[in-house]
Design a protein around this motif. Structure first.
Motif, PDB file in Angstrom:
ATOM      1  N   ARG A 143      49.533  54.247  46.439  1.00  0.00           N
ATOM      2  CA  ARG A 143      48.183  54.539  46.925  1.00  0.00           C
ATOM      3  C   ARG A 143      47.266  53.326  47.010  1.00  0.00           C
ATOM      4  N   ALA A 144      47.736  52.189  46.537  1.00  0.00           N
ATOM      5  CA  ALA A 144      46.897  50.989  46.622  1.00  0.00           C
ATOM      6  C   ALA A 144      46.704  50.602  48.085  1.00  0.00           C
ATOM      7  N   ARG A 145      45.470  50.408  48.491  1.00  0.00           N
ATOM      8  CA  ARG A 145      45.169  50.077  49.886  1.00  0.00           C
ATOM      9  C   ARG A 145      44.512  48.702  50.012  1.00  0.00           C
ATOM     10  N   SER A 146      43.585  48.396  49.123  1.00  0.00           N
ATOM     11  CA  SER A 146      42.892  47.111  49.211  1.00  0.00           C
ATOM     12  C   SER A 146      43.801  45.995  48.714  1.00  0.00           C
ATOM     13  N   ARG A 147      43.481  44.772  49.120  1.00  0.00           N
ATOM     14  CA  ARG A 147      44.267  43.630  48.677  1.00  0.00           C
ATOM     15  C   ARG A 147      44.191  43.469  47.167  1.00  0.00           C
ATOM     16  N   GLU A 148      42.995  43.655  46.620  1.00  0.00           N
ATOM     17  CA  GLU A 148      42.825  43.518  45.173  1.00  0.00           C
ATOM     18  C   GLU A 148      43.614  44.593  44.431  1.00  0.00           C
ATOM     19  N   GLY A 149      43.574  45.812  44.952  1.00  0.00           N
ATOM     20  CA  GLY A 149      44.313  46.896  44.312  1.00  0.00           C
ATOM     21  C   GLY A 149      45.808  46.638  44.308  1.00  0.00           C
ATOM     22  N   LYS A 150      46.335  46.156  45.428  1.00  0.00           N
ATOM     23  CA  LYS A 150      47.768  45.869  45.508  1.00  0.00           C
ATOM     24  C   LYS A 150      48.168  44.757  44.541  1.00  0.00           C
ATOM     25  N   ILE A 151      47.309  43.744  44.420  1.00  0.00           N
ATOM     26  CA  ILE A 151      47.605  42.648  43.490  1.00  0.00           C
ATOM     27  C   ILE A 151      47.608  43.159  42.051  1.00  0.00           C
ATOM     28  N   GLN A 152      46.628  43.986  41.707  1.00  0.00           N
ATOM     29  CA  GLN A 152      46.549  44.513  40.343  1.00  0.00           C
ATOM     30  C   GLN A 152      47.770  45.362  40.002  1.00  0.00           C
ATOM     31  N   VAL A 153      48.194  46.201  40.951  1.00  0.00           N
ATOM     32  CA  VAL A 153      49.363  47.049  40.710  1.00  0.00           C
ATOM     33  C   VAL A 153      50.621  46.200  40.564  1.00  0.00           C
ATOM     34  N   GLU A 154      50.780  45.223  41.452  1.00  0.00           N
ATOM     35  CA  GLU A 154      51.969  44.378  41.372  1.00  0.00           C
ATOM     36  C   GLU A 154      52.014  43.619  40.053  1.00  0.00           C
ATOM     37  N   MET A 155      50.878  43.131  39.611  1.00  0.00           N
ATOM     38  CA  MET A 155      50.832  42.389  38.354  1.00  0.00           C
ATOM     39  C   MET A 155      51.158  43.310  37.173  1.00  0.00           C
ATOM     40  N   ALA A 156      50.634  44.533  37.199  1.00  0.00           N
ATOM     41  CA  ALA A 156      50.931  45.485  36.125  1.00  0.00           C
ATOM     42  C   ALA A 156      52.418  45.830  36.103  1.00  0.00           C
ATOM     43  N   GLN A 157      53.014  46.002  37.283  1.00  0.00           N
ATOM     44  CA  GLN A 157      54.439  46.316  37.343  1.00  0.00           C
ATOM     45  C   GLN A 157      55.288  45.159  36.830  1.00  0.00           C
ATOM     46  N   LEU A 158      54.905  43.946  37.188  1.00  0.00           N
ATOM     47  CA  LEU A 158      55.668  42.785  36.731  1.00  0.00           C
ATOM     48  C   LEU A 158      55.578  42.623  35.216  1.00  0.00           C
ATOM     49  N   LYS A 159      54.396  42.842  34.661  1.00  0.00           N
ATOM     50  CA  LYS A 159      54.236  42.728  33.210  1.00  0.00           C
ATOM     51  C   LYS A 159      55.019  43.822  32.492  1.00  0.00           C
ATOM     52  N   TYR A 160      55.100  44.996  33.112  1.00  0.00           N
ATOM     53  CA  TYR A 160      55.900  46.081  32.537  1.00  0.00           C
ATOM     54  C   TYR A 160      57.391  45.755  32.640  1.00  0.00           C
ATOM     55  N   LEU A 161      57.766  45.110  33.739  1.00  0.00           N
ATOM     56  CA  LEU A 161      59.172  44.804  34.002  1.00  0.00           C
ATOM     57  C   LEU A 161      59.696  43.655  33.152  1.00  0.00           C
ATOM     58  N   LEU A 162      58.842  42.701  32.826  1.00  0.00           N
ATOM     59  CA  LEU A 162      59.279  41.459  32.189  1.00  0.00           C
ATOM     60  C   LEU A 162      60.128  41.678  30.937  1.00  0.00           C
TER      61      LEU A 162
END
Length: 364
Positions: free
Chosen positions: A259-278
Motif C-alpha cells: 500500500r505504500a504509494r509515496s516515495r518516502e513511504g516506500k523507502i520507510q517500508v523497504e528499510m523496515a523490511q531490510l532491518k527485519y531481514l538482516l
C-alpha cells in the motif's frame, strides 16, 4: 524381504529400515539403535508440497512393539506414503506387519493418521498402490474443492499461547483481518495453549503434524504465526512443512509494502523490511526469496537465498540518507504551510476502517 530384514535386525540387535519407491526400488537403507531409528534428511517431494513423497518406510521392531509416536511423526513430517513396522519375534522371525498412513479427512483434535489392522508378514493383505492412489485422490479432491471456493494464496493461521484461549481467539481474529487485507484466504485457524513453547517449532510436534495434514488437504501455501518467530524456528518450520512460514510482523510489513504509494513511504517500508531481514539471512526458506513472489516476500531482498550482509547494510545506509533528505524537504514545506496558515486535517483509523474511502470521497 520381511524375513531378511528381521534376520539382519535380530543378528545385529538394531532396528533396520528401508525406504522403498512406489516401483519397489530400495532408495535408502538405514541402521538405527535397539529401540529407535534416525532418518537423515530426504529430498524434496516428487511433485511439490501438495502430494505425498512417493516413498514408504519399512523397518523392524525387535520387541514386537507397535508403531511408536516417533514413527507416526516421521510419517506425517516426511509425508511418507505409509510407514510399516515388522515385529520381530524372539527367534528372529518376522511375525506381524503393522502399517499406518496419513488420514486426509482428519479433523482438528483427531489423529492425523490411520493404523491398519495387524497382518501376517508372510501374506500381507494390502494393495499398496491402490491405497496410495486412494489417499492422493482424497487429497486432490480436497484441494480442488478449496481452490474452487477460495482464490489467491491460502494460509493457516497459528497461535501458540500460555494465556487464556479467549485472548488468543481475539488476537487471531485480528490476524485474520490482516491476512485478508493482504489478499490471503484463510483456510484454517489453529490455537494451541501450552505452558512452555517448543524451542524448535514454537508449536508442539503433534499439533504441527495436524497442520501438515491440513495443509495437504487444502493446498495451503503459507503458515502465519501470531507470535514472532526467531530465525531458527522459521528454518525448522519451513524445512518440516515445506510451505512458506511468516509471522505477524512480516505480514504487516507486507501490507505496508503493498500500500505504500509515496516515495518516502516506500523507502520507510523497504528499510523496515531490510532491518527485519538482516538477522534472518541464514534462514534458507522460500519466505525470503523474491523468485516466486507472494505474501511475505514482497519488497526488498536479493534473488538468492543467502544474502550478503554487507550489501544489505549498505542499502540500509543509502535509504537512511534518502529518507533524511526527504524529511528535510518535508520540514521546509511544512514551515511554508505554517507561514501561510494552511489548516491541517488528519484521518486516523485501524486497518480496513475506511480511511482511504473517506479521503477519496472528500477529495473527488
Amino acid at each position: 524381504m520381511a524375513r531378511d530384514l528381521a534376520r539382519l535386525s535380530f543378528e545385529c540387535g538394531r532396528q533396520v529400515a528401508v525406504l522403498l519407491s512406489r516401483d519397489g526400488v530400495i532408495e535408502m537403507v538405514v541402521v538405527g539403535g535397539p529401540g529407535s531409528i534416525y532418518l537423515p534428511d530426504l529430498p524434496k517431494s516428487r511433485a511439490g508440497r501438495s502430494r505425498l513423497r512417493g516413498l514408504r518406510l519399512v523397518h523392524t521392531h525387535l520387541k514386537e512393539e507397535p508403531l511408536s509416536q516417533d514413527d507416526l511423526m516421521d510419517l506425517i513430517f516426511l509425508r511418507l506414503d505409509c510407514i510399516a513396522a515388522i515385529r520381530v519375534d524372539s527367534n528372529g522371525g518376522a511375525r506381524h506387519l503393522e502399517v499406518a498412513h496419513i488420514l486426509p479427512g482428519a479433523r482438528q483434535q483427531e489423529p492425523a493418521w490411520q493404523l491398519l489392522p495387524l497382518m501376517p508378514c508372510h501374506q500381507p493383505e494390502l494393495d499398496f498402490l491402490a491405497l496410495v492412489s486412494g489417499l492422493e485422490d482424497q487429497l486432490e479432491r480436497g484441494q480442488a474443492a478449496t481452490a474452487a471456493a477460495q482464490k489467491g494464496e491460502r494460509a493457516i493461521l497459528v497461535s501458540v499461547t500460555e494465556g487464556d484461549r479467549e485472548s488468543a481467539e481475539i488476537s487471531l481474529r485480528e490476524l485474520e483481518e490482516l491476512a485478508r487485507s493482504a489478499g490471503i484466504t484463510v483456510a484454517e485457524s489453529v490455537i494451541q495453549r501450552q505452558r512452555q513453547a517448543n524451542p524448535k517449532y514454537l508449536i508442539g510436534k503433534g499439533k504441527l503434524g495436524e497442520i501438515i495434514v491440513t495443509a495437504l488437504q487444502h493446498g495451503v501455501d503459507l503458515l502465519i504465526f501470531d507470535q514472532e518467530l526467531n530465525p531458527s524456528q522459521v528454518r525448522s518450520l519451513t524445512d518440516t512443512t515445506e510451505v512458506r512460514v511468516i509471522d505477524r510482523t512480516q505480514l504487516i510489513l507486507d501490507i505496508f509494502a503493498q500500500r505504500a504509494r509515496s516515495r518516502e513511504g516506500k523507502i520507510q517500508v523497504e528499510m523496515a523490511q531490510l532491518k527485519y531481514l538482516l538477522p534472518r539471512l541464514g534462514v534458507k526458506d522460500d519466505a525470503l526469496s523474491r523468485l516466486r513472489g507472494g505474501i511475505g516476500v514482497r519488497g526488498p531482498g536479493e534473488t538468492k537465498l543467502e544474502i550478503n550482509r554487507r550489501r544489505i547494510k549498505e542499502r540500509i545506509g543509502s535509504l537512511e540518507r534518502q529518507l533524511k533528505a526527504l524529511r528535510k524537504d518535508r520540514f521546509q514545506r511544512r514551515a511554508r504551510r505554517r507561514q501561510r496558515q494552511v489548516p491541517i486535517l488528519s484521518i486516523v483509523g485501524y486497518t480496513n476502517a475506511g480511511k482511504s474511502t473517506l479521503l477519496n470521497t472528500l477529495t473527488h
